[in-house]
Enzyme design. Structure first.
Site, mmCIF file in Angstrom:
data_model
loop_
_atom_site.group_PDB
_atom_site.id
_atom_site.type_symbol
_atom_site.label_atom_id
_atom_site.label_comp_id
_atom_site.label_asym_id
_atom_site.label_seq_id
_atom_site.Cartn_x
_atom_site.Cartn_y
_atom_site.Cartn_z
ATOM 1 N N VAL A 2 0.850 -1.190 -0.006
ATOM 2 C CA VAL A 2 -0.040 0.033 -0.039
ATOM 3 C C VAL A 2 0.928 1.318 -0.015
ATOM 4 O O VAL A 2 1.856 1.327 0.791
ATOM 5 C CB VAL A 2 -0.999 -0.041 1.184
ATOM 6 C CG1 VAL A 2 -1.693 1.108 1.352
ATOM 7 C CG2 VAL A 2 -1.853 -1.102 1.241
ATOM 8 N N GLY B 281 4.640 4.176 2.321
ATOM 9 C CA GLY B 281 4.317 2.840 2.159
ATOM 10 C C GLY B 281 4.296 1.778 3.226
ATOM 11 O O GLY B 281 5.014 1.942 4.164
ATOM 12 N N LYS B 282 3.678 0.764 2.798
ATOM 13 C CA LYS B 282 3.891 -0.653 3.738
ATOM 14 C C LYS B 282 3.483 -1.849 3.016
ATOM 15 O O LYS B 282 2.524 -1.698 2.097
ATOM 16 C CB LYS B 282 3.094 -0.426 5.004
ATOM 17 C CG LYS B 282 3.518 -1.350 6.149
ATOM 18 C CD LYS B 282 4.540 -0.468 6.918
ATOM 19 C CE LYS B 282 5.115 -1.416 8.240
ATOM 20 N NZ LYS B 282 5.947 -0.525 9.245
ATOM 21 N N GLY B 283 4.316 -2.923 3.407
ATOM 22 C CA GLY B 283 3.871 -4.147 2.608
ATOM 23 C C GLY B 283 3.411 -5.327 3.797
ATOM 24 O O GLY B 283 3.946 -5.143 5.138
#
Ligand SMILES: NC(=O)C1=CN([C@@H]2O[C@H](COP(=O)(O)OP(=O)(O)OC[C@H]3O[C@@H](n4cnc5c(N)ncnc54)[C@H](O)[C@@H]3O)[C@@H](O)[C@H]2O)C=CC1
Ligand SMILES: O=C(O)CCC(=O)C(=O)O
Length: 417
Positions: free
Chosen positions: A61, A106-108
Site C-alpha cells: 500500500v 508505504g507498507k507491505g
C-alpha cells in the site's frame, strides 16, 4: 458513528480527524489523506518443502507520495490484513513528515507465519512477492524495509530479485540490508536508538534523569531488544520484559547482554536464569517510570489504560494504543511519546542508507548516530512545540506537524483546495 477500536486503519483515521479539525485542514485534503493512494493485493503461489503448493496473500500500500517515494517496511504475520497495511502505510507518511525526511508512506505485508517457514520457503515467498509488486517499487518509487517477521536476509532477497529483473544491481531499492550489500551501519539498532533518544527527551521534560529510571519493555524483537539494550547501557534499569511466549522480571535490573545471549539460543525471554517469571498480561501495568510497548497494535486499550503506572510511554510499536485509551492515559498524567515520533529512528537511518547507496559513499557509525540524534531531537522539539501551540496532546501534535508538512507539499504540487 463509533469506530472499531481494534481496526488499525480506523484508529489512524480517528486521530487524523481530530488533528485535521484542530488544524483547520480543508475538506478536500482531509478526504485525500483519509484513503491510501494505491493498494495492491497479490496472490503468491509458493512450492513448499513438502512438495505441495501454498498460495499466500500479499499487500503493498502507498498512502501518499507528495513528499517523495513511498517508504516503509514489509511485515510477515498471520494477522496481516489490508486495513492493517493501510494503517501502517499512512503512519509511514506521518512519520517521514514528522522527522522531515523526503519520503512518502508505504507498507507491505504477507499473511503467513514466518516462524513456521523454512529458510527456503521464506526466500521463495519473498522473491515471488517482489516479482509481483515489481512495477510499483523502486528507488524513486517505493523503497521497502524490514518490519515484524522480516530481517536483513529478507531485504537481501528483495534486492536480488529486483536487481535480477532490472538487470543491474540496484541496492537503493530496499533498506535494512546486510552491511555487505550496502546496508548502513547503525540501521539494525536505529529504531531502538530512537526510543532511547525520545525517552531521554521525555524524561527531561519531566525534569527527571534517564539514568536510574525503571523501564518495562513489551516485545524483544528487533525494536524491543535494541531499545532495552541501549536504555540499559544508558544507565536505566530495565526491570521487566515480555515476548509472545512469556515474560521475566528482576527488580534490581535485568542483565540485558546476558538476556540477549539467552534469547539467541532459547528464542524467547522465558526461562532466563537471571530473572523471575512474570505473567505477560501484567507487563504493561508493571510499576515503572518508562513503558516501551514494542510488539504490536492494540495493546494499551480502554480495558487496561487506567492501570498503567508508568510516567512515560515511548511507543516503539506502531499503533500500540487504541483511540479510547488515549484520553484515559492523558487523564492519569501519563506522558505518551507517540509512535509516529518515538519509532522514527528506523526510517531515519533507512533514509541515511538510501542516501549512502545513491552517493556510493558510506558513513562511519558515529556519523550515522550523530545525525540520528540531530534529526530526532529536532522532531521531538517540533512535535512538542506544535502540541503546545494547538494546546493538545503529543499524539495529535505529531499528526498536526505531519499533516501540515504533507499538505504544504500537496499545495506546492498543484493541489489547490
Ligand atoms: N523493525 C523496525 O525497524 C521497525 C518496527 N516498528 C514496529 O515495532 C514493532 C515490533 O517490530 P519488530 O521488533 O521489527 O518485530 P520483530 O518481529 O522483530 O519482534 C516482535 C517481538 O514482539 C513480540 N510479541 C509479539 N506479540 C506480542 C505480545 N502480544 N506480547 C508480547 N510480545 C509480543 C515477539 O515475540 C517479538 O519478540 C512493530 O509494531 C513494528 O511495526 C516500528 C518502526 C521500525
Ligand atoms: O525503515 C523503514 O523504511 C521503515 C520501517 C518501518 O516499517 C516503520 O517505521 O514502521
Amino acid at each position: 458513528m463509533p469506530i472499531d477500536q481494534t481496526n488499525a486503519f480506523e484508529a489512524m483515521q480517528a486521530r487524523l480527524r481530530v488533528a485535521s479539525q484542530l488544524y483547520g485542514l480543508d475538506d478536500a485534503l482531509f478526504k485525500v489523506f483519509m484513503a491510501p493512494s494505491r493498494s495492491m493485493i497479490v496472490s503468491l503461489p509458493v512450492l513448499m518443502d513438502n512438495g505441495h503448493w501454498e498460495v499466500f496473500t500479499g499487500y503493498r500500500v502507498q498512502h501518499n507520495v507528495a513528499r517523495g517515494p513511498a517508504k516503509g517496511g514489509i511485515r510477515y504475520d498471520l494477522n496481516v490484513t489490508l486495513d492493517e497495511v493501510k494503517a501502517l502505510a499512512a503512519w509511514m507518511t506521518w512519520k517521514c513528515a514528522v522527522v522531515d525526511v523526503p519520503f512518502g508512506g508505504g507498507k507491505g505485508g504477507i499473511v503467513c507465519d514466518p516462524t513456521r517457514l523454512s529458510l527456503g520457503e521464506k526466500e521463495r515467498l519473498t522473491r515471488r512477492y517482489i516479482a509481483e509488486i515489481m512495477d510499483i517499487i523502486g528507488p524513486d518509487r517505493d523503497v521497502p524495509a524490514p518490519d515484524m517477521g522480516t530481517d536483513a536476509q529478507t531485504m537481501a532477497w528483495v534486492l536480488d530479485t529486483y536487481s535480477m529483473h532490472v538487470r543491474r544491481t540496484e541496492n537503493a531499492v530496499v533498506t535494512g540490508k546486510p552491511l555487505g550489500l550496502g546496508g548502513s551501519l547503525g540501521r539494525a539498532e536505529a529504531t531502538g536508538r530512537g526510543i532511547l533518544i525520545t525517552a531521554r527527551e521525555a524524561m527531561q521534560r519531566l525534569g527527571k534523569p534517564l539514568a536510574g529510571a525503571t523501564v518495562a519493555v513489551q516485545g524483544f524483537g528487533n525494536v524491543g531488544s535494541q531499545a532495552a539494550r541501549l536504555l540499559h547501557e544508558a544507565g536505566a534499569r530495565v526491570v521487566a520484559i515480555s515476548d509472545i511466549q512469556g515474560a521475566v522480571k528482576n527488580d534490581r535490573g535485568l542483565d540485558i547482554h546476558a538476556l540477549l545471549k539467552h534469547v539467541a539460543e532459547a528464542r524467547t525471554v522465558a526461562g532466563f536464569r537471571g530473572a523471575e517469571p512474570l505473567d505477560p498480561k501484567t507487563l504493561l501495568t508493571h510499576p515503572v517510570d518508562i513503558l516501551v510497548p514494542a510488539a504490536s497494535e492494540n495493546q494499551i486499550t480502554e480495558a487496561n489504560a487506567a492501570q498503567v503506572r508508568a510516567k512515560v510511554i515511548v511507543e516503539g510499536a506502531n499503533g500500540p494504543t487504541t483511540p479510547e485509551a488515549d484520553p484515559i492515559l492523558l487523564e492519569h498524567g501519563v506522558l505518551v511519546v507517540p509512535d509516529i515520533l518515538a519509532n522514527v529512528g528506523g526510517v531515519t537511518v533507512s533514509y541515511f542508507e538510501w542516501v549512502q547507496n545513491r552517493q556510493g559513499f558510506y558513513w562511519r557509525e558515529r556519523e550515522v548516530n550523530e545525525r540520528l540524534v540531530d534529526y530526532m531531537t529536532h522532531a521531538f522539539q517540533a512535535t512538542f512545540a506544535t502540541t503546545d501551540k494547538y494546546k493538545t496532546n503529543p499524539r495529535i501534535g505529531a499528526y498536526i506537524l505531519a499533516l501540515d508538512r504533507v499538505a504544504q507539499a500537496m499545495r506546492y504540487r498543484g493541489f489547490y483546495a
